[in-house]
Design an enzyme around this catalytic site. Sequence first.
Site, PDB file in Angstrom:
ATOM      1  N   ASN A 262     -13.238  58.492  44.479  1.00 45.70           N
ATOM      2  CA  ASN A 262     -14.121  59.652  44.262  1.00 45.70           C
ATOM      3  C   ASN A 262     -15.416  58.947  43.473  1.00 45.70           C
ATOM      4  OD1 ASN A 262     -14.169  62.468  44.371  1.00 45.70           O
ATOM      5  ND2 ASN A 262     -15.190  61.798  42.514  1.00 45.70           N
TER       6      ASN A 262
ATOM      7  N   GLU B  17     -16.759  58.923  49.358  1.00 42.52           N
ATOM      8  CA  GLU B  17     -18.378  58.994  49.517  1.00 42.52           C
ATOM      9  C   GLU B  17     -19.065  57.768  49.860  1.00 42.52           C
ATOM     10  OE1 GLU B  17     -16.464  60.459  46.968  1.00 42.52           O
ATOM     11  OE2 GLU B  17     -17.201  62.418  46.555  1.00 42.52           O
TER      12      GLU B  17
ATOM     13  N   ASP C 195     -30.662  70.834  31.637  1.00 43.47           N
ATOM     14  CA  ASP C 195     -29.889  70.684  32.815  1.00 43.47           C
ATOM     15  C   ASP C 195     -30.782  71.084  33.889  1.00 43.47           C
ATOM     16  OD1 ASP C 195     -27.718  70.451  34.608  1.00 43.47           O
ATOM     17  OD2 ASP C 195     -26.505  71.299  33.175  1.00 43.47           O
TER      18      ASP C 195
HETATM   19  C1  LIG Z   1     -28.520  64.153  39.306  1.00 43.24           C
HETATM   20  C2  LIG Z   1     -27.321  64.700  39.021  1.00 43.24           C
HETATM   21  C3  LIG Z   1     -26.552  64.634  37.746  1.00 43.24           C
HETATM   22  C4  LIG Z   1     -25.351  65.230  37.946  1.00 43.24           C
HETATM   23  N1  LIG Z   1     -24.625  65.420  36.608  1.00 43.24           N
HETATM   24  C5  LIG Z   1     -23.345  65.610  36.577  1.00 43.24           C
HETATM   25  C6  LIG Z   1     -22.646  65.727  35.358  1.00 43.24           C
HETATM   26  O1  LIG Z   1     -22.939  65.265  34.370  1.00 43.24           O
HETATM   27  N2  LIG Z   1     -21.213  65.877  35.622  1.00 43.24           N
HETATM   28  C7  LIG Z   1     -20.573  66.496  36.789  1.00 43.24           C
HETATM   29  O2  LIG Z   1     -19.305  66.801  36.609  1.00 43.24           O
HETATM   30  N3  LIG Z   1     -21.404  66.500  37.955  1.00 43.24           N
HETATM   31  C8  LIG Z   1     -22.711  66.368  37.828  1.00 43.24           C
HETATM   32  N4  LIG Z   1     -23.139  66.427  39.150  1.00 43.24           N
HETATM   33  C9  LIG Z   1     -22.847  66.662  40.213  1.00 43.24           C
HETATM   34  C10 LIG Z   1     -21.846  65.739  40.956  1.00 43.24           C
HETATM   35  O3  LIG Z   1     -22.060  64.622  41.005  1.00 43.24           O
HETATM   36  C11 LIG Z   1     -21.742  66.603  42.236  1.00 43.24           C
HETATM   37  O4  LIG Z   1     -21.606  67.785  42.384  1.00 43.24           O
HETATM   38  C12 LIG Z   1     -20.704  65.655  42.944  1.00 43.24           C
HETATM   39  O5  LIG Z   1     -20.839  66.141  44.175  1.00 43.24           O
HETATM   40  C13 LIG Z   1     -19.284  65.975  42.659  1.00 43.24           C
HETATM   41  O6  LIG Z   1     -18.490  65.507  43.690  1.00 43.24           O
HETATM   42  P1  LIG Z   1     -16.798  65.593  43.598  1.00 43.24           P
HETATM   43  O7  LIG Z   1     -16.684  67.279  43.524  1.00 43.24           O
HETATM   44  O8  LIG Z   1     -16.528  65.038  44.787  1.00 43.24           O
HETATM   45  O9  LIG Z   1     -16.369  65.040  42.526  1.00 43.24           O
HETATM   46  C14 LIG Z   1     -24.580  65.784  39.024  1.00 43.24           C
HETATM   47  C15 LIG Z   1     -25.529  65.662  40.318  1.00 43.24           C
HETATM   48  C16 LIG Z   1     -26.580  65.053  40.309  1.00 43.24           C
HETATM   49  C17 LIG Z   1     -27.207  64.882  41.708  1.00 43.24           C
END
Ligand SMILES: Cc1cc2nc3c(=O)[nH]c(=O)nc-3n(C[C@H](O)[C@H](O)[C@H](O)COP(=O)(O)O)c2cc1C
Length: 445
Positions: free
Chosen positions: A138, A199, A245
């Site tokens: 992931n 991904e 945020d």
């Molecule tokens: C710039 C940026 C910062 C992010 N920061 C966080 C974070 O600190 N914690 C988190 O859980 N998701 C964060 N996200 C969202 C996740 O990376 C995003 O939703 C991702 O698709 C989660 O994938 P998953 O559901 O496969 O784990 C961030 C996304 C971006 C673009």
Amino acid sequence: MQFREFLHMLQQTGQLLTVSQEVDPHLEMAALIHRLGEQPVLFQRVKGSSYPVVAGLCAQRSLLASGLGVTREELLFTLARALNNPVPPPLLATAPCQEVIEEVNLYKLPILMHLPSDGGPYVTAGIAVVKDPEFGRNVSFHRLMRLDATHFAVRLVEGRGTHAAWQKTGGDLEIAICIGNSPAVLLAAAMSPPPGVDELAIANALMPTPLVKCRTVDLEVPANAEIVLEGHITRQLVEEGPFLDLTETMDMVRRQPVVEIHCMTHRQDAYYQALLPGGLEHKLLMGLPREPTIYAEVQKVCDCVDVLLTPGGGSWLHAVVQIRKHGPDDGQLAIQAAFRGHTSVKHVLVVDDDINIYDPVELEWAVATRLQADSDVVILSNQGGSSLDPSAWHVPGEKSRTAKMGLDATIPWRKPSGELRSEEERAAFRKVRYPAVPLEKYITK
Ligand SMILES: Cc1cc2nc3c(=O)[nH]c(=O)nc-3n(C[C@H](O)[C@H](O)[C@H](O)COP(=O)(O)O)c2cc1C
């Protein structure tokens, strides 16, 4: 384009601003990036660090599109194609990201302290690679607050891939944090494909993204990353935050896991990549990968033309859905489908295909001339919503609750009496356009 090719292209085309004067990552750099409107910038001399910093590389749709070698209009469909057709990436024996192996000292990295009110200096553009014991690799973004020379506090949103993997392993979870990534890797990391879909295979479908095995953990990372930090997400919790945020409001302090870093590899003359929290790049990377998922759901119920998560809604809470109407209820069907396509969406606006969805004035015009609030607005109470919305109802450890609203600003096919309008009557809702005029015929320069 790989990260360095992309940087080179921005330099060659005059799109990269170079700052040669020394800039301090402690409070000065973030303010300057913001003042520059997040245009792509390279800070050559960084106070307290030998790493140059780049920022704002993906703060516009057109930049991301050029990084993927497509047009702005093709972005949504390019992402949708890659999401639906991942290609397993090849594994290399050696890689640029491991040219230098260094003893870990996080104080050597130019980690930005963005605002005086932040809980600490934060890595913002790092992508985290973990392995879920059940579903495999992931990859996602996680902000990291530096605690000392070898530790971070990591923000793991409950229910997302990394959090789920960490919960399944009773002990520590191996993690690799990659900084300095190609647009393809950044976009893929921001996607949430179904569990089991890799991904990095999506990134590889967008653009060749070979991997290499990490040195100390059983994980693979993009071979062309600039910097890789290898370590474990431990079971220890500390206070993480506050931090700015997506919604441009401060996120609260929470108890979050500690990450211990025990190996650092990087390219020769590595660049450190920064991203402004609450800025355009943050919003775009969050929102863009959700547009194809909304599109796919809407397409199941009607003829969807385009989808936009607007920056005013943090590119997360507000969706504009453009449809080609074939029946009187298509607008209402599209509203419900958009909520299914991205569960964090709070407000949906549906418009016809004659509206330019990138022009807020045209969107407002459609609402003003095509919508009647008592028949074309859907209001839903007590729905699952986004943890990022300050006005939602938040209970720690539970899904946030919110009200939702859908606005059908498409041309109404029914009259107030319920009777269907003729095609001619519907055409009367369209904007009357003046004919095009060849200006050069009248005005000479
Ligand atoms: C710039 C940026 C910062 C992010 N920061 C966080 C974070 O600190 N914690 C988190 O859980 N998701 C964060 N996200 C969202 C996740 O990376 C995003 O939703 C991702 O698709 C989660 O994938 P998953 O559901 O496969 O784990 C961030 C996304 C971006 C673009």
